[in-house]
Motif scaffolding. Structure first.
Motif, PDB file in Angstrom:
ATOM      1  N   ARG A 190     -26.851  15.513 -99.320  1.00  0.00           N
ATOM      2  CA  ARG A 190     -28.113  15.571-100.059  1.00  0.00           C
ATOM      3  C   ARG A 190     -28.149  16.787-100.986  1.00  0.00           C
ATOM      4  O   ARG A 190     -28.675  16.722-102.101  1.00  0.00           O
ATOM      5  CB  ARG A 190     -29.302  15.620 -99.083  1.00  0.00           C
ATOM      6  CG  ARG A 190     -29.542  14.293 -98.391  1.00  0.00           C
ATOM      7  CD  ARG A 190     -30.650  14.395 -97.358  1.00  0.00           C
ATOM      8  NE  ARG A 190     -30.915  13.097 -96.739  1.00  0.00           N
ATOM      9  CZ  ARG A 190     -31.772  12.912 -95.747  1.00  0.00           C
ATOM     10  NH1 ARG A 190     -32.466  13.942 -95.253  1.00  0.00           N
ATOM     11  NH2 ARG A 190     -31.965  11.718 -95.248  1.00  0.00           N
ATOM     12  N   LEU A 191     -27.609  17.901-100.486  1.00  0.00           N
ATOM     13  CA  LEU A 191     -27.569  19.094-101.342  1.00  0.00           C
ATOM     14  C   LEU A 191     -26.643  18.876-102.538  1.00  0.00           C
ATOM     15  O   LEU A 191     -26.779  19.526-103.569  1.00  0.00           O
ATOM     16  CB  LEU A 191     -27.077  20.309-100.541  1.00  0.00           C
ATOM     17  CG  LEU A 191     -28.049  20.912 -99.533  1.00  0.00           C
ATOM     18  CD1 LEU A 191     -27.364  21.980 -98.691  1.00  0.00           C
ATOM     19  CD2 LEU A 191     -29.263  21.527-100.231  1.00  0.00           C
TER      20      LEU A 191
ATOM     21  N   CYS B 291     -34.625  18.576 -92.592  1.00  0.00           N
ATOM     22  CA  CYS B 291     -33.933  17.547 -93.378  1.00  0.00           C
ATOM     23  C   CYS B 291     -33.729  16.315 -92.501  1.00  0.00           C
ATOM     24  O   CYS B 291     -32.619  15.967 -92.117  1.00  0.00           O
ATOM     25  CB  CYS B 291     -32.598  18.087 -93.913  1.00  0.00           C
ATOM     26  SG  CYS B 291     -31.917  17.056 -95.219  1.00  0.00           S
TER      27      CYS B 291
ATOM     28  N   CYS C 198     -39.105  18.113 -97.492  1.00  0.00           N
ATOM     29  CA  CYS C 198     -38.609  18.941 -98.588  1.00  0.00           C
ATOM     30  C   CYS C 198     -39.578  20.057 -98.958  1.00  0.00           C
ATOM     31  O   CYS C 198     -39.156  21.122 -99.399  1.00  0.00           O
ATOM     32  CB  CYS C 198     -38.293  18.068 -99.793  1.00  0.00           C
ATOM     33  SG  CYS C 198     -37.106  16.766 -99.409  1.00  0.00           S
TER      34      CYS C 198
ATOM     35  N   CYS D 193     -38.635  23.131 -97.081  1.00  0.00           N
ATOM     36  CA  CYS D 193     -37.194  23.358 -96.924  1.00  0.00           C
ATOM     37  C   CYS D 193     -36.754  24.672 -97.574  1.00  0.00           C
ATOM     38  O   CYS D 193     -37.025  24.907 -98.752  1.00  0.00           O
ATOM     39  CB  CYS D 193     -36.428  22.195 -97.556  1.00  0.00           C
ATOM     40  SG  CYS D 193     -34.645  22.425 -97.477  1.00  0.00           S
TER      41      CYS D 193
ATOM     42  N   CYS E 264     -31.002  21.947-103.901  1.00  0.00           N
ATOM     43  CA  CYS E 264     -30.794  20.571-103.440  1.00  0.00           C
ATOM     44  C   CYS E 264     -30.651  19.581-104.599  1.00  0.00           C
ATOM     45  O   CYS E 264     -31.500  19.510-105.487  1.00  0.00           O
ATOM     46  CB  CYS E 264     -31.953  20.165-102.549  1.00  0.00           C
ATOM     47  SG  CYS E 264     -31.691  18.541-101.821  1.00  0.00           S
TER      48      CYS E 264
HETATM   49  S1  SF4 Z   1     -34.771  19.647-100.110  1.00  0.00           S
HETATM   50 FE1  SF4 Z   1     -34.035  20.213 -98.050  1.00  0.00          FE
HETATM   51  S2  SF4 Z   1     -35.068  18.718 -96.699  1.00  0.00           S
HETATM   52 FE2  SF4 Z   1     -35.145  17.864 -98.779  1.00  0.00          FE
HETATM   53  S3  SF4 Z   1     -33.338  16.537 -98.951  1.00  0.00           S
HETATM   54 FE3  SF4 Z   1     -32.796  18.580 -99.780  1.00  0.00          FE
HETATM   55  S4  SF4 Z   1     -31.865  19.673 -98.027  1.00  0.00           S
HETATM   56 FE4  SF4 Z   1     -32.997  17.916 -97.184  1.00  0.00          FE
END
Ligand code: SF4
Length: 243
Positions: free
Chosen positions: A174-175, A217, A224, A227, A233
């Motif tokens: 995801r990052l 996450c 988010c 986060c 991200c």
């Molecule tokens: S902002 Fe943080 S919680 Fe949201 S998808 Fe990205 S890593 Fe995951």
């Protein structure tokens, strides 16, 4: 934001060279540490307890594994001799809270059998083997896969290997650091080739990733808004681009 949306839209993969990738990974680490504080892993009094916990927590929450450890302690059998001298059915009943209890009892006894049979019960001698040799021997023991082996190497043997897991895959895809479909070995190589081989850093980094995956996450509804690495991200970058 749901999981399907995230899966379908993260296309950005960060590509940094050497030092820059190191700096990015350290920035993420520092943000996590500041947010969650020190995690004090692994929660165990001895290397042996750590290893039993690593086997018992496979596919279940730490809480369930901790309950099983507590039962072994109360029964006075949290030792190599104790585990080996308990009949498998009684041992399985004692670790029932960790689920798959028959299999797990067999796994505990298999590990203890190797230490007793090949190392005269000397766990320190087993753990002080060269890292590659130790990993190979661990992977040969019934019920020990790469993640459990690496946890044992890092947290019990205190040798520098980076532990990766499902949380690592979810968060770092995801990052935007690698695709979701990446092998365990590739993920591990990514961290080990971009970070200094430091036991304390690897210990805390894995623990911090666990905290982010457990609290923030989340699989289907990531939080988010709270986060600590939101600014790094790729999901957020794509959301802003589209918005
Ligand atoms: S902002 Fe943080 S919680 Fe949201 S998808 Fe990205 S890593 Fe995951």
């Amino acid at each position: 934001m749901d999981q399907e949306w995230i899966k379908g839209t993260v296309s950005l993969i960060h590509r940094f060279d050497g030092d820059l990738m190191h700096d990015e990974l350290m920035k993420i680490y520092n943000n996590l540490c500041e947010h969650f504080g020190p995690r004090h892993w692994w929660p165990a009094d001895t290397p042996f307890e750590m290893i039993m916990g690593a086997i018992l927590t496979q596919n279940v929450s730490w809480r369930s594994a901790a309950e099983a450890i507590e039962s072994l302690k109360q029964e006075g059998i949290l030792s190599i001799e104790g585990i080996l001298s308990t009949d498998p059915v009684s041992l399985a009943a004692l670790v029932r809270s960790a689920r798959y209890h028959n299999q797990k009892a067999k796994k505990l006894q298999s590990f203890c059998g190797v230490i007793a049979g090949e190392f005269r019960g000397d766990l320190d001698e087993f753990l002080s083997q060269e890292m590659g040799t130790l990993r190979e021997r661990l992977l040969d023991i019934y019920g020990i896969g790469p993640e459990t082996a690496d946890c044992i190497i890092l947290y019990a043997a205190e040798q520098p290997i980076f532990v990766v897991d499902a949380y690592t895959r979810r968060i770092f895809s995801r990052l935007g650091y690698f695709p979701e479909k990446i092998s365990y070995e590739e993920m591990q190589h990514f961290f080990m080739s971009n970070l200094p081989r430091d036991v304390a850093l690897f210990n805390e980094y894995h623990a911090q990733i666990d905290a982010l995956g457990h609290h923030t996450c989340l699989k289907s509804k990531p939080r988010c808004g709270e986060c600590p690495v939101v600014c790094q991200c790729a999901v957020q970058t794509e959301l802003n681009t589209q918005g």
